[in-house]
Motif scaffolding. Structure first.
Motif, short mmCIF file in Angstrom:
data_model
loop_
_atom_site.label_atom_id
_atom_site.label_comp_id
_atom_site.label_asym_id
_atom_site.label_seq_id
_atom_site.Cartn_x
_atom_site.Cartn_y
_atom_site.Cartn_z
N ALA A 24 -11.54 8.65 6.26
CA ALA A 24 -9.91 8.57 6.62
C ALA A 24 -9.64 7.83 5.45
CB ALA A 24 -9.83 8.02 7.89
N LYS A 25 -10.32 6.72 5.10
CA LYS A 25 -9.91 5.80 4.07
C LYS A 25 -9.84 6.66 2.60
CE LYS A 25 -9.20 2.04 1.66
NZ LYS A 25 -8.31 2.12 0.59
N ASP A 26 -10.57 7.68 2.33
CA ASP A 26 -10.56 8.44 1.21
C ASP A 26 -9.43 9.29 1.15
OD1 ASP A 26 -12.89 7.58 0.24
OD2 ASP A 26 -14.16 9.39 0.93
N ALA A 27 -9.01 10.03 2.54
CA ALA A 27 -7.65 10.64 2.77
C ALA A 27 -6.67 9.85 2.41
CB ALA A 27 -7.74 11.23 4.11
N PHE A 28 -6.47 8.63 3.06
CA PHE A 28 -5.41 7.83 3.05
C PHE A 28 -5.18 7.65 1.36
CE2 PHE A 28 -3.67 3.62 2.05
CZ PHE A 28 -2.60 3.60 2.65
N ASP A 29 -6.08 7.23 0.55
CA ASP A 29 -6.17 6.79 -0.67
C ASP A 29 -5.52 8.12 -1.68
OD1 ASP A 29 -6.99 4.34 -0.53
OD2 ASP A 29 -9.04 4.84 -0.99
N ALA A 30 -5.85 9.43 -1.39
CA ALA A 30 -5.57 10.66 -1.85
C ALA A 30 -4.16 11.07 -1.54
CB ALA A 30 -6.37 11.82 -1.46
N ILE A 31 -3.47 10.54 -0.28
CA ILE A 31 -2.29 11.10 0.15
C ILE A 31 -1.34 10.12 -0.14
CG2 ILE A 31 -0.95 12.04 2.31
CD1 ILE A 31 -3.68 13.25 3.12
N PHE A 32 -1.38 8.83 0.27
CA PHE A 32 -0.37 7.77 0.17
C PHE A 32 0.33 7.60 -1.08
CE2 PHE A 32 1.01 3.41 -0.08
CZ PHE A 32 1.80 3.32 1.08
N PRO A 33 0.01 7.95 -2.19
CA PRO A 33 0.74 7.80 -3.47
C PRO A 33 2.02 9.00 -3.37
CG PRO A 33 -1.45 7.88 -4.03
CD PRO A 33 -1.49 8.23 -2.58
N PHE A 34 1.74 9.85 -2.46
CA PHE A 34 2.95 10.98 -2.54
C PHE A 34 3.98 10.63 -1.46
CE2 PHE A 34 -0.94 13.15 -3.74
CZ PHE A 34 -0.26 14.02 -4.91
N PHE A 35 3.83 9.46 -0.85
CA PHE A 35 5.03 8.88 -0.10
C PHE A 35 6.03 8.19 -0.80
CE2 PHE A 35 1.87 9.75 3.40
CZ PHE A 35 2.74 10.33 4.26
N PRO A 36 7.34 8.46 -0.83
CA PRO A 36 8.18 7.95 -1.59
C PRO A 36 8.33 6.35 -1.22
CG PRO A 36 9.31 9.23 -0.05
CD PRO A 36 7.81 9.38 0.20
N SER A 37 8.17 5.64 -2.27
CA SER A 37 8.05 4.20 -1.97
C SER A 37 9.63 3.56 -1.77
CB SER A 37 7.41 3.32 -3.11
OG SER A 37 8.36 3.43 -4.06
N ILE A 40 10.07 4.72 2.23
CA ILE A 40 8.92 5.00 3.46
C ILE A 40 9.47 4.09 4.45
CG2 ILE A 40 7.73 3.16 2.33
CD1 ILE A 40 5.04 4.81 3.07
N GLU A 41 10.17 3.08 4.26
CA GLU A 41 10.63 2.38 5.51
C GLU A 41 11.94 2.81 6.10
OE1 GLU A 41 9.15 -2.10 5.08
OE2 GLU A 41 10.07 -1.60 3.10
N LEU A 42 12.43 4.00 5.56
CA LEU A 42 13.69 4.40 6.03
C LEU A 42 13.50 5.68 6.87
CD1 LEU A 42 17.02 4.36 5.83
CD2 LEU A 42 16.67 5.38 3.83
N GLN A 43 12.89 6.54 6.40
CA GLN A 43 12.67 7.89 6.85
C GLN A 43 11.12 8.28 6.81
OE1 GLN A 43 15.33 9.71 3.51
NE2 GLN A 43 15.85 10.90 5.30
N GLU A 44 11.06 9.23 7.97
CA GLU A 44 9.82 9.67 8.36
C GLU A 44 9.39 11.11 7.32
OE1 GLU A 44 8.06 10.85 11.74
OE2 GLU A 44 8.68 9.05 12.64
N SER A 45 8.48 11.03 6.57
CA SER A 45 7.83 12.09 5.68
C SER A 45 6.53 12.75 5.91
CB SER A 45 7.84 11.65 4.20
OG SER A 45 9.20 11.21 3.66
N PHE A 46 6.36 13.92 6.06
CA PHE A 46 5.03 14.63 6.30
C PHE A 46 4.52 15.31 5.13
CE2 PHE A 46 2.60 17.81 8.72
CZ PHE A 46 2.08 17.19 9.84
N MET A 47 3.43 14.78 4.86
CA MET A 47 2.42 15.42 3.85
C MET A 47 1.12 16.18 4.45
SD MET A 47 4.03 13.87 1.36
CE MET A 47 5.38 12.57 1.21
N ALA A 93 -0.60 14.02 7.48
CA ALA A 93 -0.29 12.60 7.16
C ALA A 93 1.24 12.65 7.39
CB ALA A 93 -0.72 11.75 5.99
N HIS A 94 1.84 11.41 7.95
CA HIS A 94 3.23 11.12 8.28
C HIS A 94 3.39 9.59 8.19
CE1 HIS A 94 2.99 10.97 12.48
NE2 HIS A 94 4.17 10.43 12.64
N ASN A 95 4.46 9.12 8.01
CA ASN A 95 4.66 7.69 8.07
C ASN A 95 5.60 7.21 9.26
OD1 ASN A 95 7.03 9.03 6.41
ND2 ASN A 95 7.75 6.92 6.47
N HIS A 96 5.48 5.99 9.83
CA HIS A 96 6.29 5.46 10.64
C HIS A 96 7.40 4.42 10.06
CE1 HIS A 96 3.98 6.78 14.63
NE2 HIS A 96 4.56 7.67 14.02
#
Length: 146
Positions: A24-37, A40-47, A93-96
């Protein structure tokens, strides 16, 4: 004479910079940079990360952007891209925006529905990550929810 348009998707791989995903850490490291900084604290995004049989990332799809508390998942688009890119595995992956990493019933149901649909095409859903702006994540696989 009618012309039928070809539907195209594109992705660019850079395997040299992306080792195989083994946890899961590898997956997080690969996907997290695609979330708009900036949101990320305003809207949910789904990758969606698309992987080959060797667990190498073929590419990441910025699937949807939603509201403060929800975003949509379109299984047809997710699996259509998987089929077109010849992916055999996917990680979603999606953000909260609240930074609260607890999975909701909607998260659990969407994961089950996608996993079952993907299985019909011999595509394996490896994990579903919930991330936040603090760089933390919750893994469905690590918590035996897959």
């Amino acid at each position: 004479m009618n012309q039928i348009s070809e539907i195209k998707i594109s992705y660019t791989t850079n395997k040299a910079n992306c080792p195989p995903i083994s946890n899961a850490k590898d997956a997080f490291d690969a996907i997290f940079p695609f979330f708009p900084s900036d949101s990320i604290e305003l809207q949910e995004s789904f990758m969606v990360a698309y992987l080959n049989t060797h667990h190498e990332v073929l590419g990441v799809l910025k699937h949807t952007t939603g509201s403060i508390t929800a975003t949509l998942t379109d299984i047809r688009i997710i699996l259509g891209v998987a089929l077109k890119s010849m992916a055999t595995k996917i990680i979603i992956a999606h953000n909260h925006p609240s930074s609260f990493l607890k999975e909701s019933n909607a998260d659990i149901n969407a994961t089950k529905k996608l996993k079952e649909a993907a299985k019909m095409f011999d595509i394996e859903l490896l994990d579903h990550l919930i991330v936040n702006a603090k760089g933390e994540y919750f893994s469905f696989a690590e918590n035996e929810l897959m």
